[in-house]
Design a protein around this motif. Structure first.
Motif, mmCIF file in Angstrom:
data_model
loop_
_atom_site.group_PDB
_atom_site.id
_atom_site.type_symbol
_atom_site.label_atom_id
_atom_site.label_comp_id
_atom_site.label_asym_id
_atom_site.label_seq_id
_atom_site.Cartn_x
_atom_site.Cartn_y
_atom_site.Cartn_z
ATOM 1 N N ASP A 1 -9.800 8.315 1.498
ATOM 2 C CA ASP A 1 -9.720 9.468 0.871
ATOM 3 C C ASP A 1 -10.506 10.672 1.655
ATOM 4 O O ASP A 1 -11.506 10.563 1.667
ATOM 5 C CB ASP A 1 -10.286 9.365 -0.719
ATOM 6 N N ARG B 1 0.792 -1.359 0.031
ATOM 7 C CA ARG B 1 -0.029 0.064 0.063
ATOM 8 C C ARG B 1 0.864 1.319 0.093
ATOM 9 O O ARG B 1 1.922 1.342 0.534
ATOM 10 C CB ARG B 1 -0.982 0.036 1.248
ATOM 11 N N THR C 1 -1.646 -1.071 -4.103
ATOM 12 C CA THR C 1 -0.744 -1.113 -5.443
ATOM 13 C C THR C 1 -0.663 -2.545 -5.886
ATOM 14 O O THR C 1 -0.567 -2.810 -7.128
ATOM 15 C CB THR C 1 0.388 -0.500 -5.271
ATOM 16 N N GLU D 1 -3.640 4.017 -1.268
ATOM 17 C CA GLU D 1 -3.864 3.038 -2.569
ATOM 18 C C GLU D 1 -3.375 1.709 -2.295
ATOM 19 O O GLU D 1 -2.015 1.704 -1.660
ATOM 20 C CB GLU D 1 -3.199 3.557 -3.596
ATOM 21 N N ASP E 1 -3.844 0.060 -7.905
ATOM 22 C CA ASP E 1 -4.275 1.321 -7.483
ATOM 23 C C ASP E 1 -5.486 1.938 -6.834
ATOM 24 O O ASP E 1 -5.726 2.744 -6.693
ATOM 25 C CB ASP E 1 -3.688 2.472 -8.468
ATOM 26 N N TYR E 2 -5.798 0.704 -6.343
ATOM 27 C CA TYR E 2 -7.520 0.792 -5.662
ATOM 28 C C TYR E 2 -7.230 1.659 -4.509
ATOM 29 O O TYR E 2 -6.334 1.736 -3.525
ATOM 30 C CB TYR E 2 -7.801 -0.455 -5.231
ATOM 31 N N ARG E 3 -8.119 2.986 -4.244
ATOM 32 C CA ARG E 3 -7.976 3.818 -3.221
ATOM 33 C C ARG E 3 -8.845 3.444 -2.284
ATOM 34 O O ARG E 3 -10.188 3.500 -2.662
ATOM 35 C CB ARG E 3 -8.454 5.220 -3.864
ATOM 36 N N THR F 1 -11.177 -5.546 -6.484
ATOM 37 C CA THR F 1 -10.266 -4.309 -6.804
ATOM 38 C C THR F 1 -9.539 -4.523 -8.140
ATOM 39 O O THR F 1 -9.036 -5.548 -8.434
ATOM 40 C CB THR F 1 -9.505 -3.824 -5.620
#
Length: 824
Positions: free
Chosen positions: A498, A439, A482, A480, A493-495, A490
């Motif tokens: 935020d 991450r 990665t 994210e 680069d799943y967030r 997912t």
């Protein structure tokens, strides 16, 4: 230790055997037009490095000089620098007249927040020469290590990368930092991260470190100290400099500096490129740092307009977990017990286990993932304007903009899908509820605003300043994923989180100084308003946007009494307030949110400046209301955040002095003896049963305990020997008594005392048609002291037994840096 004490004894006694030279060079400095004495002018013997200041009568004296030729440099703000060559065969007295400069002095940019020689404030000035002499590539805290009450530390152990400093026990979040009067502290965490400004020291003209509340400044409230930095000032002529250093642990510093000097009497441009790399003392504790500095300025007779941009880029391998006490100091059995307790949390793989048991105990780093790095880029833009409206009135204003963006990357084992907002996987009849993943946690922020001050001096006895600032911060926080071993639903680069934050910070201050010779009175009144909008928990424990508005009034009063031309007494009382940081707000509800802190600061001091001796002594008391500390308690949303304690204090005495014994020898010494106490607080431990299921928390009450990281004795010493023109040899020493890792005064959770000695050699010469060639050698920790200057601790109850886990940051043993600096 016997070797150290013997070396110091020889160093202290040697000068007394060599004081037979008694030629005196003295003089008086006056204004060329008004013929009035100029108090506070700086006088330096070039090539020797001895400096002094004129007293209230404009007079100065250098004693115990050897007969010969000397070059004097005389400087005073707003006047042309003068250099006088003088041959001394017997005691000599000079008469020196300084002419006013046709250009406004750069120092006016920071004058509104600086203390002066007659201020009722405890401070230390660090000159450009001091900075250059000590700049071998280590971060800024190490250049301030020989100032009173300062303790420095390095995560990687060698002074490059993530470094920190404490002043009077106060950490970076309580030390206000400004650069040309513009705030540098992070608006949310309140910290100052020197790793984001690599080699900024090469672009600094001077600094002032104020201890205690100090004078009103811009940005986060000074709750322990403030550091005012002024970047490069006007150079008399064009220059090119190549500064290089290399040494232990693969450390390299390369710096290129260029400047035009004054073009057509009006324009000047300066630039710098720097690169600092180091493998670090700690395993994989590497740093790859780059920076630049560019300045363009217009100098009028009554005004200065300067545009500045500087930037730092860092890639640092993480070494911020420290070393477990069982690994650093314990037996094999202790280490095995620690390993078993933390199996599945700190240690997850065979590689983790081999690393723990086989690594060097003093350089062990728990992280092995190849890209376990911190990456950040920060760009600064400043537009500074100063205008002398008339001889009594002047104005300073600045616009600024800072852009920061970066992340740290880490490998995480066995993470629950639900913690990342992801669904469990179903493979056949099996359910996969967790995964290993990589991450990145990002910070993407903007900081901009303006600062100003209006200085009015209607007469020699009165001085008034109206100043302030308005700043806005906008920060984006997001994370994210990665890579994941099992990716659930997912994509790359799943967030997984935020949230944004906005902080508005307004302050206005008024300062007045009245000189009723021999008594000088001052008052300093500041109003500060903070408007902070963030995502946090509401009373229903939903994460929603919230807002906090705080209003602070910070008065400061003081007086200085001039005993004679070279001695004065001062006393001041100041009030400061400080808002909670980001985590305090976001990890609490309005019901559990901590209150702001309040500090009442009393300073009483004495200063002496005459001939070849400068000395100061001060008593201080810092009395806190609602100081925020970590006590282990879980709040109403399950967070471990800081809580207010009703009453706590720091009291102490500080000594600081320098004696230029003669042209060859000088001795500088500082010491701080102090006490730091919390009247009463409650400590909380998590409690687990034999199956490691959480039961609850147990509470212990403590009274009159030491505040964490607050040594009772800090002492520094520097002895300098100049056997010939251009050559100086210095022995510097630092002693720090034991410190506790938490607020319980428990000897099982402490940093041991340490005593570290360094040697520095510098040689300046002119050859090959070059303006100057500088050679330097710095040998740090010459007696190979094994010490730790930082750490942390936590504890819990397991099956009825108290378990304490301490972690330490060892500092490097004997190491060296060599420098070659060439000026064209």
């Amino acid at each position: 230790m016997k070797k150290v004490m013997f070396a110091m004894l020889i160093a202290f006694l040697m000068p007394y055997a060599l004081m037979a030279q008694n030629v005196v060079l003295s003089g008086k400095v006056t204004d060329d037009q008004l013929q009035e004495p100029m108090a506070g002018a700086s006088i330096t013997l070039l090539g020797i490095g001895i400096s002094t200041q004129t007293d209230n009568k404009g007079e100065f004296t250098f004693k115990n000089l050897k007969a010969g030729n000397y070059q004097l440099k005389i400087t005073y703000i707003g006047y042309k620098t003068a250099e006088n060559a003088v041959t001394v065969t017997k005691s000599t007295q000079l008469s020196i007249r300084l002419q006013k400069s046709m250009q406004l002095a750069d120092e006016v940019v920071v004058s509104a927040i600086r203390a002066t020689a007659n201020s009722a404030t405890t401070f230390k000035n660090i000159s450009k020469e001091d900075i250059e002499r000590n700049n071998f590539g280590q971060d800024m805290p190490y250049l301030l290590n020989q100032t009173p009450s300062v303790v420095v530390a390095s995560d990687a152990g060698a002074g490059v990368g993530y470094t920190s400093m404490r002043v009077r026990g106060s950490d970076a979040t309580r030390i206000n930092v400004t650069i040309n009067g513009i705030p540098y502290n992070d608006a949310e965490s309140h910290g100052s991260f020197w790793v984001n400004m690599p080699d900024i020291a090469s672009s600094v003209n001077n600094m002032q470190l104020q201890r205690g509340v100090g004078t009103s400044t811009n940005g986060a409230g000074a709750f322990g100290a403030s550091i005012n930095i002024q970047t490069s000032a006007l150079s008399d002529s064009a220059y090119v400099e190549l500064n290089n250093a290399a040494g232990s642990y693969g450390t390299l510093k390369n710096t290129l500096k260029v400047g035009t000097g004054l073009i057509n009497g009006k324009w000047a441009f300066d630039g710098r490129l720097s690169r600092v790399v180091s493998d670090g003392y700690i395993d994989r504790g590497s740093s790859d740092l780059k920076s630049y500095y560019v300045s363009g300025a217009y100098y009028g007779k009554k005004s200065i307009l300067r545009a500045i941009t500087f930037s730092g880029q860092e890639k640092t391998y993480q070494s911020w977990n420290g070393i477990p006490e069982a690994k650093l100091k314990g037996s094999q059995a202790d280490l095995l017990s620690h390993y078993n307790r933390n199996l599945g949390t700190l240690y997850n793989t065979v590689e983790d286990s081999l690393n723990l048991f086989n690594a060097n105990p003093r350089t062990y780093n728990a992280f092995t993932y190849k890209n376990q790095t911190d990456n950040y880029n920060q760009d600064h833009y400043q537009l500074l304007y100063s205008k002398e409206i008339n001889p009594e009135l002047s104005f300073n204003g600045a616009l600024h903009y800072t852009r920061g963006k970066g992340y740290y990357e880490e490998y995480k084992y066995g993470q629950d899908f639900t913690s990342y907002g992801m669904d469990s996987l179903f493979i056949g009849t099996d359910t996969v509820a967790n995964t290993d993943l990589v991450r990145r946690r990002w910070l993407d922020n903007y900081f901009y605003g303006l600062t100003y001050s209006l200085n009015y001096r209607p007469s020699k006895i009165a001085d008034f300043i109206l100043g302030g600032a308005y700043n806005e911060y906008k920060g984006k926080h997001f994370g994210e994923v990665t890579w994941a071993r099992y990716a659930s639903q997912t994509e790359n680069d799943y967030r997984y989180y935020d949230n944004d934050a906005t902080k508005k910070d307004f302050n206005v201050f008024g300062k007045a100084s009245i000189n009723l010779n021999p008594l000088n009175l001052f008052a300093d009144l500041q109003y500060r308003r903070i408007d902070y909008t963030f995502f946090g928990y509401d009373r229903n424990k939903n994460n929603v946007e919230q807002n906090a508005v705080l209003n602070f009034f910070n008065p400061k009063l003081g007086a200085t009494y001039q005993l004679n031309g070279y001695n004065n007494l001062y006393a001041s009382f100041a009030v400061a307030h400080k808002e909670p940081n980001r985590d305090d707000y976001t990890e609490s509800t309005p019901d559990s949110r901590p209150k702001p802190e309040r500090l009442n600061n009393l300073e009483i001091g004495y200063r002496h400046l005459k001939n070849n001796i400068s000395a100061g002594a001060n008593l201080y008391g810092m009395f806190y209301k609602d100081q925020l500390i970590v006590n282990g308690r879980i709040n109403d949303v399950g967070g471990y955040i800081r809580e207010n304690v009703d009453k706590s204090y720091r009291i102490g005495v500080e000594l600081d002095g320098k004696w230029d014994i003669n042209a060859k020898f000088s001795w500088a010494l500082n010491a701080s003896l102090s006490q730091h106490r919390i009247k009463e607080f409650h400590e909380f431990f998590d409690e687990y049963d034999a199956n490691f299921d959480w039961i609850g928390q147990q509470e212990n009450m403590h009274k009159n305990t030491d505040i964490a990281f607050s040594p009772s004795l800090i002492a520094g010493n520097e002895f300098t020997y100049r056997p010939m023109t251009g050559l100086n040899i210095s022995l510097s020493s630092k002693y720090v008594s034991k410190q506790f890792l938490d607020n319980t005064s428990n000897d099982a959770r402490k940093l041991d005392a340490f005593f570290v000695n360094n040697i520095r050699l510098g040689y300046q010469l002119k050859a090959l048609g070059l303006r100057n060639i500088g050679l330097g050698l710095q040998v740090n920790n010459i007696f190979n002291e094994k010490y730790e200057s930082n750490g942390y601790t936590y504890g819990y109850l397991f099956n009825g037994d108290l378990v304490t886990e301490n972690f330490y940051f060892p500092q490097a043993g004997t190491n060296f840096m060599f420098s070659l600096n060439v000026k064209f």
